[in-house]
Each structure stands twice: as structure tokens, then as C-alpha cells.
Enzyme design. Structure first.
Site, PDB file in Angstrom:
ATOM      1  N   ARG A 103      26.735  51.834 -33.027  1.00  0.00           N
ATOM      2  CA  ARG A 103      26.869  50.440 -32.570  1.00  0.00           C
ATOM      3  C   ARG A 103      28.172  49.927 -33.162  1.00  0.00           C
ATOM      4  NH1 ARG A 103      22.432  45.644 -32.346  1.00  0.00           N
ATOM      5  NH2 ARG A 103      21.914  46.939 -30.563  1.00  0.00           N
ATOM      6  N   HIS A 130      25.808  48.131 -23.082  1.00  0.00           N
ATOM      7  CA  HIS A 130      24.604  48.431 -23.869  1.00  0.00           C
ATOM      8  C   HIS A 130      23.703  49.319 -22.995  1.00  0.00           C
ATOM      9  CE1 HIS A 130      21.692  48.224 -26.892  1.00  0.00           C
ATOM     10  NE2 HIS A 130      21.357  46.947 -26.892  1.00  0.00           N
ATOM     11  N   GLN A 133      19.852  49.773 -23.615  1.00  0.00           N
ATOM     12  CA  GLN A 133      19.047  48.607 -23.259  1.00  0.00           C
ATOM     13  C   GLN A 133      18.682  48.635 -21.779  1.00  0.00           C
ATOM     14  OE1 GLN A 133      17.987  45.964 -25.353  1.00  0.00           O
ATOM     15  NE2 GLN A 133      16.713  45.628 -23.554  1.00  0.00           N
ATOM     16  N   ASP A 221      20.677  36.627 -21.454  1.00  0.00           N
ATOM     17  CA  ASP A 221      20.950  37.119 -22.808  1.00  0.00           C
ATOM     18  C   ASP A 221      21.654  35.986 -23.544  1.00  0.00           C
ATOM     19  OD1 ASP A 221      21.340  38.740 -25.052  1.00  0.00           O
ATOM     20  OD2 ASP A 221      23.060  39.806 -24.213  1.00  0.00           O
ATOM     21  N   CYS A 261      16.878  40.968 -23.411  1.00  0.00           N
ATOM     22  CA  CYS A 261      16.942  42.119 -24.325  1.00  0.00           C
ATOM     23  C   CYS A 261      16.539  41.753 -25.749  1.00  0.00           C
ATOM     24  CB  CYS A 261      18.348  42.722 -24.310  1.00  0.00           C
ATOM     25  SG  CYS A 261      19.623  41.610 -24.956  1.00  0.00           S
ATOM     26  N   ARG A 289      12.112  50.226 -25.307  1.00  0.00           N
ATOM     27  CA  ARG A 289      13.277  50.776 -26.008  1.00  0.00           C
ATOM     28  C   ARG A 289      12.882  52.059 -26.730  1.00  0.00           C
ATOM     29  NH1 ARG A 289      17.754  47.828 -27.441  1.00  0.00           N
ATOM     30  NH2 ARG A 289      18.555  49.887 -27.949  1.00  0.00           N
TER      31      ARG A 289
HETATM   32  N1   CP Z   1      18.231  44.373 -27.791  1.00  0.00           N
HETATM   33  C1   CP Z   1      18.799  44.925 -28.874  1.00  0.00           C
HETATM   34  O1   CP Z   1      19.640  45.807 -28.787  1.00  0.00           O
HETATM   35  O2   CP Z   1      18.351  44.404 -30.040  1.00  0.00           O
HETATM   36  P1   CP Z   1      18.921  44.709 -31.484  1.00  0.00           P
HETATM   37  O3   CP Z   1      20.260  44.015 -31.597  1.00  0.00           O
HETATM   38  O4   CP Z   1      17.899  44.095 -32.408  1.00  0.00           O
HETATM   39  O5   CP Z   1      19.076  46.186 -31.691  1.00  0.00           O
HETATM   40  N1  NVA Z   2      24.885  40.577 -26.027  1.00  0.00           N
HETATM   41  C1  NVA Z   2      24.227  40.687 -27.307  1.00  0.00           C
HETATM   42  C2  NVA Z   2      23.158  41.724 -27.244  1.00  0.00           C
HETATM   43  C3  NVA Z   2      22.378  41.906 -28.499  1.00  0.00           C
HETATM   44  C4  NVA Z   2      21.363  42.995 -28.391  1.00  0.00           C
HETATM   45  C5  NVA Z   2      25.244  41.025 -28.370  1.00  0.00           C
HETATM   46  O1  NVA Z   2      26.149  41.827 -28.115  1.00  0.00           O
HETATM   47  O2  NVA Z   2      25.162  40.463 -29.463  1.00  0.00           O
END
Ligand code: CP
Ligand code: NVA
Length: 313
Positions: A103, A130, A133, A221, A261, A289
Site C-alpha cells: 500500500r 484499489h 477492493q 467513498d 469500501c 475482502r
Molecule cells: N477499504 C479498505 O481498503 O480499508 P482499509 O483502508 O481499512 O484497508
Molecule cells: N479512497 C480512500 C480509500 C480507503 C480505503 C483512500 O485512498 O484513502
């Protein structure tokens, strides 16, 4: 299937379909309490530059349930935090682990990892996409409606990383997607062009009411993704009017579902009564997930599940 999952378009339509089916199988095995240690003896390195609840726990628990092991790695504790190059780190990690999940703030860093890694690299969220997701979201939609093809998806709010993967996946799954957002928060043109070029059906508009008209799936989101905290004031102002409320949901098909998400910000992108309402499947989505992560891990790090069933019965 490609070695890595950096973008949802690293999957073919058949890969996506197969992955969801395998996730459904794994969900059944888990619920039946049947062992499914398909990745015994394998390790996954997980590098998190940003916070995470769902991604970290689903990958870590997933590896455990598959009989393997996951290492949670904070870049600040790795030599990468002191300047060791990605190309060296990736080659070294490849000698120890069967897969790497990252990440990262910059999508290019994940691409650089994948370029040098000999083992599969999985995008656990970047500024661009993502993909993990979206596989879980599409599993949730398919479980509910029985198929994905021909459905109408309405994305309300920020054209962000999750939105990008939703837009791109329309080319694989055969749904149409309408994104309603203020002009400057639309998904990037190159993402939309890629989706359209691959056969996706994408429409960009401003009005949330028009986007949800007769929609089967309403999804949103956060308005402020990780790394955008400095723009919070400006963003909250720009997205005023984009909250998914009960009144907005009423414009969708009466059988429509709501997805997010998570993490959610009640009173901003979604009203409490919607996320807590009967049309909301957000906790099934979060659970999926785990199942989709496991299917992906088996696919990339192990052998086909089918080949292994014999060992579990
Ligand atoms: N939806 C998602 O990726 O959540 P987290 O940021 O908690 O991993
Ligand atoms: N769009 C959000 C998703 C978190 C899972 C972010 O990037 O923070």
C-alpha cells in the site's frame, strides 16, 4: 493470469470471473469449517505506507487461514526508509517470500517493485487504484444479483483510486457506470480512456440525482483520501450536495444496494440512515475482502484451488 495485480485491468474478464468463483468456494469452505491450507509454508510480505484496517487484517488473516504466514512491514522499519533502493529491496524480498503486497502513496513505487520482484506483487491501494477492493465489491454485487453484466452502477462523489478501479472494471464485468462528481474531481482522463478503449461503458456527469436514476448499485467513498488531508476544507466545500442520502437512494431502483469500501464518514459522503439502512451491504462487502484476498493469494502464490481439493476432504 499476470504475475502481478497492480491494476484491475491486469485481470482478464475470465480471470475476474474465476477469482470471484474461487472466493465463493473459499467462503463456503470457511463457513463449513473445512481446512483449506493451500499456501502452507508460504510467506507474504505486506508493506504499508498508509493506515489500514480491512486490507491488513484480511491479508494477514487470509494467509493464516491458508496455512501461510504474513509479515507486516512498516517502511520506516525497513532499510527502504533510510534510502535503500526499491530495486534492491524487491530483489532481496523475492528471495525470502512468495509474494509482496504494498500500500503506497505513489503508484509508480508499486510498479517499480513489480519490475524488480521475482514474486507476485499486489497493489493494496495506491493513489491510482484499489484493485483488491473492487474484486470484493464485484463479488458482493454478484452474490446479490447473480451476475454483473447489464447492471447500472452509480458512483457518487470523488473520482478517486477506488472509483478508478470501478470504472476500469466495467470493461471486464459488463456493467455500465455513471460517475457524478464536481468537474475537477472526475476520474482522470487516461483512466476513463483506458476503460472505454477496453470496452467499458462509462459516463461522467455532475448531478448525483441523474446518476442514481434506476441504478442497481449506488457506491461512494470518502471525499478526502489518505494523503489529501491538506485539501480537506476545500474538498468538503466542493462535495457539498454529493451526500448519499435516503432521498437520493429513493431515485435508484427500489431493489438497489448501497456499497462503500469503508472507512465511512457519516454526514459527509453518506448519511447514517443509508449506511445503516436495509439497502446497505457494506459489512458483507468488507467480509468479502477476506474471501477475495484468499482467492487472489492462492491464484498468485499457489496452485489452483481445484487441484488441492483432494487434500482437504
Ligand atoms: N477499504 C479498505 O481498503 O480499508 P482499509 O483502508 O481499512 O484497508
Ligand atoms: N479512497 C480512500 C480509500 C480507503 C480505503 C483512500 O485512498 O484513502
Amino acid at each position: 493470469m499476470n504475475k502481478d495485480l497492480l491494476s484491475i485491468l491486469d485481470l482478464s474478464a475470465a480471470d475476474l470471473d474465476h477469482l470471484i468463483s474461487e472466493a465463493v468456494n473459499l467462503k463456503m469452505l470457511r463457513k463449513a469449517g473445512r481446512p483449506h491450507e493451500f499456501l502452507k509454508g508460504k510467506a507474504l510480505a505486506m508493506v504499508f505506507e498508509k493506515a489500514s484496517t480491512r486490507t491488513r487484517i484480511s491479508f494477514e488473516t487470509g494467509m493464516y487461514e491458508l496455512g501461510g504466514h504474513a509479515l507486516f512491514l512498516n517502511p520506516g522499519d525497513l532499510q527502504i526508509g533510510r534510502g535503500e533502493e526499491i530495486r534492491d529491496t524487491a530483489r532481496v524480498m523475492s528471495r525470502y517470500v512468495a509474494g509482496i503486497m504494498i500500500r503506497a502513496y505513489h503508484h509508480e513505487h508499486i510498479e517499480e517493485f513489480a519490475r524488480w520482484s521475482e514474486v507476485p506483487v499486489i497493489n493494496g491501494l495506491s493513489d491510482r487504484e484499489h484493485p483488491c477492493q473492487i474484486v470484493a465489491d464485484l463479488m458482493t454485487i454478484r452474490e446479490h444479483f447473480g451476475s454483473l453484466s447489464g447492471l447500472k452502477v452509480a458512483w457518487i462523489g470523488d473520482g478517486n483510486n477506488v472509483c478508478n478501479s470501478f470504472v476500469l472494471a466495467s470493461a471486464l464485468a459488463g456493467y455500465t457506470i455513471t460517475v457524478a462528481s464536481p468537474d475537477r474531481f472526475r476520474p482522470p482522463a487516461d483512466i476513463v480512456d483506458r476503460a472505454l478503449g477496453a470496452g467499458g461503458k462509462v459516463t461522467l456527469i455532475r448531478d448525483p440525482g441523474d446518476a442514481v436514476a434506476d441504478a442497481d448499485v449506488v457506491v461512494t467513498d470518502t471525499w478526502v483520501s489518505m494523503g489529501e488531508e491538506k485539501e480537506k476544507g476545500e474538498r468538503l466545500k466542493a462535495f457539498s450536495g454529493y451526500t448519499v442520502t435516503s432521498a437520493l437512494m429513493q431515485k435508484a431502483d427500489p431493489e438497489a444496494i448501497f456499497l462503500h469500501c469503508l472507512p465511512a464518514h457519516r454526514g459527509q459522503e453518506v448519511a447514517d440512515e443509508v449506511i445503516e439502512g436495509e439497502q446497505s451491504l457494506v459489512f458483507d462487502e468488507a467480509e468479502n475482502r477476506l474471501h477475495t484476498q484468499k482467492a487472489l493469494l492462492v491464484k498468485l502464490l499457489g496452485r489452483e484451488i481445484g487441484e488441492k481439493y483432494s487434500g482437504t476432504t
